[in-house]
Design a protein around this motif. Sequence first.
Motif, PDB file in Angstrom:
ATOM      1  N   TYR A   1      39.269 -65.441   9.694  1.00 18.59           N
ATOM      2  CA  TYR A   1      38.232 -65.530   8.661  1.00 18.59           C
ATOM      3  C   TYR A   1      38.855 -65.977   7.334  1.00 18.59           C
ATOM      4  CZ  TYR A   1      34.032 -64.381   6.027  1.00 18.59           C
ATOM      5  OH  TYR A   1      32.923 -64.459   5.226  1.00 18.59           O
ATOM      6  N   ALA A   2      40.033 -65.466   7.020  1.00 20.64           N
ATOM      7  CA  ALA A   2      40.718 -65.888   5.797  1.00 20.64           C
ATOM      8  C   ALA A   2      41.026 -67.377   5.848  1.00 20.64           C
ATOM      9  CB  ALA A   2      42.001 -65.077   5.604  1.00 20.64           C
ATOM     10  N   TYR A   3      41.547 -67.829   6.974  1.00 19.99           N
ATOM     11  CA  TYR A   3      41.853 -69.253   7.112  1.00 19.99           C
ATOM     12  C   TYR A   3      40.585 -70.087   6.989  1.00 19.99           C
ATOM     13  CZ  TYR A   3      43.729 -73.609   8.920  1.00 19.99           C
ATOM     14  OH  TYR A   3      44.105 -74.907   9.054  1.00 19.99           O
ATOM     15  N   ALA A   4      39.510 -69.636   7.646  1.00 16.55           N
ATOM     16  CA  ALA A   4      38.252 -70.387   7.627  1.00 16.55           C
ATOM     17  C   ALA A   4      37.703 -70.504   6.211  1.00 16.55           C
ATOM     18  CB  ALA A   4      37.225 -69.721   8.540  1.00 16.55           C
ATOM     19  N   THR A   5      37.740 -69.429   5.460  1.00 18.84           N
ATOM     20  CA  THR A   5      37.154 -69.464   4.120  1.00 18.84           C
ATOM     21  C   THR A   5      38.057 -70.185   3.120  1.00 18.84           C
ATOM     22  OG1 THR A   5      38.020 -67.247   3.667  1.00 18.84           O
ATOM     23  CG2 THR A   5      35.754 -67.404   4.467  1.00 18.84           C
ATOM     24  N   ILE A   6      39.362 -69.958   3.199  1.00 16.01           N
ATOM     25  CA  ILE A   6      40.276 -70.564   2.223  1.00 16.01           C
ATOM     26  C   ILE A   6      40.488 -72.041   2.514  1.00 16.01           C
ATOM     27  CG2 ILE A   6      42.632 -70.528   1.337  1.00 16.01           C
ATOM     28  CD1 ILE A   6      42.543 -67.433   1.851  1.00 16.01           C
ATOM     29  N   LYS A   7      40.880 -72.351   3.749  1.00 14.06           N
ATOM     30  CA  LYS A   7      41.142 -73.749   4.092  1.00 14.06           C
ATOM     31  C   LYS A   7      39.838 -74.553   4.097  1.00 14.06           C
ATOM     32  CE  LYS A   7      44.089 -76.875   5.234  1.00 14.06           C
ATOM     33  NZ  LYS A   7      45.100 -77.303   4.281  1.00 14.06           N
ATOM     34  N   GLY A   8      38.752 -73.935   4.542  1.00 20.38           N
ATOM     35  CA  GLY A   8      37.462 -74.625   4.520  1.00 20.38           C
ATOM     36  C   GLY A   8      37.046 -74.998   3.105  1.00 20.38           C
ATOM     37  N   ALA A   9      37.275 -74.099   2.147  1.00 22.84           N
ATOM     38  CA  ALA A   9      36.954 -74.403   0.744  1.00 22.84           C
ATOM     39  C   ALA A   9      37.827 -75.537   0.224  1.00 22.84           C
ATOM     40  CB  ALA A   9      37.120 -73.158  -0.116  1.00 22.84           C
TER      41      ALA A   9
END
Length: 140
Positions: free
Chosen positions: A109-117
Amino acid sequence: MTGTAPQQPARRARGAAESLASIVLAFESIIAFLGGLVIYGLKALPEPIEPWWGIVAGSVVAVLMILTGRFVRYPWGIAFGWVLQFVVALGAFLVPALGLVALIFGGMYAYATIKGAQLDRRNAQLAANPPHEAGTANGD
């Protein structure tokens, strides 16, 4: 009748952070429900609480994760997703294996939210300032 079909409204463009976070939450909802079944099966809840509450808790968390996946386009939706990650981590007090689940899915979830942003910002920048040559799209 002219034979033309009514036009459907255009779909809203979804960013990378929204897409990735909703996917992670959807898959984690399955694990949250199964975690509730494990809590029930192991009778891991304290003595005055009936074991079937484990199923109820797992089901509620799973449904909240699915619903939150629809709202991760808003900042409060991302924050509520983090609250749900914390709730799964709290389950490690009852079943220690849920700590591993919280670690894996929390990282995803951290990767999805940070890298996605980051990807969303980069795509917005590229849309605002298109490269001059077709061969320079990678930033070189």
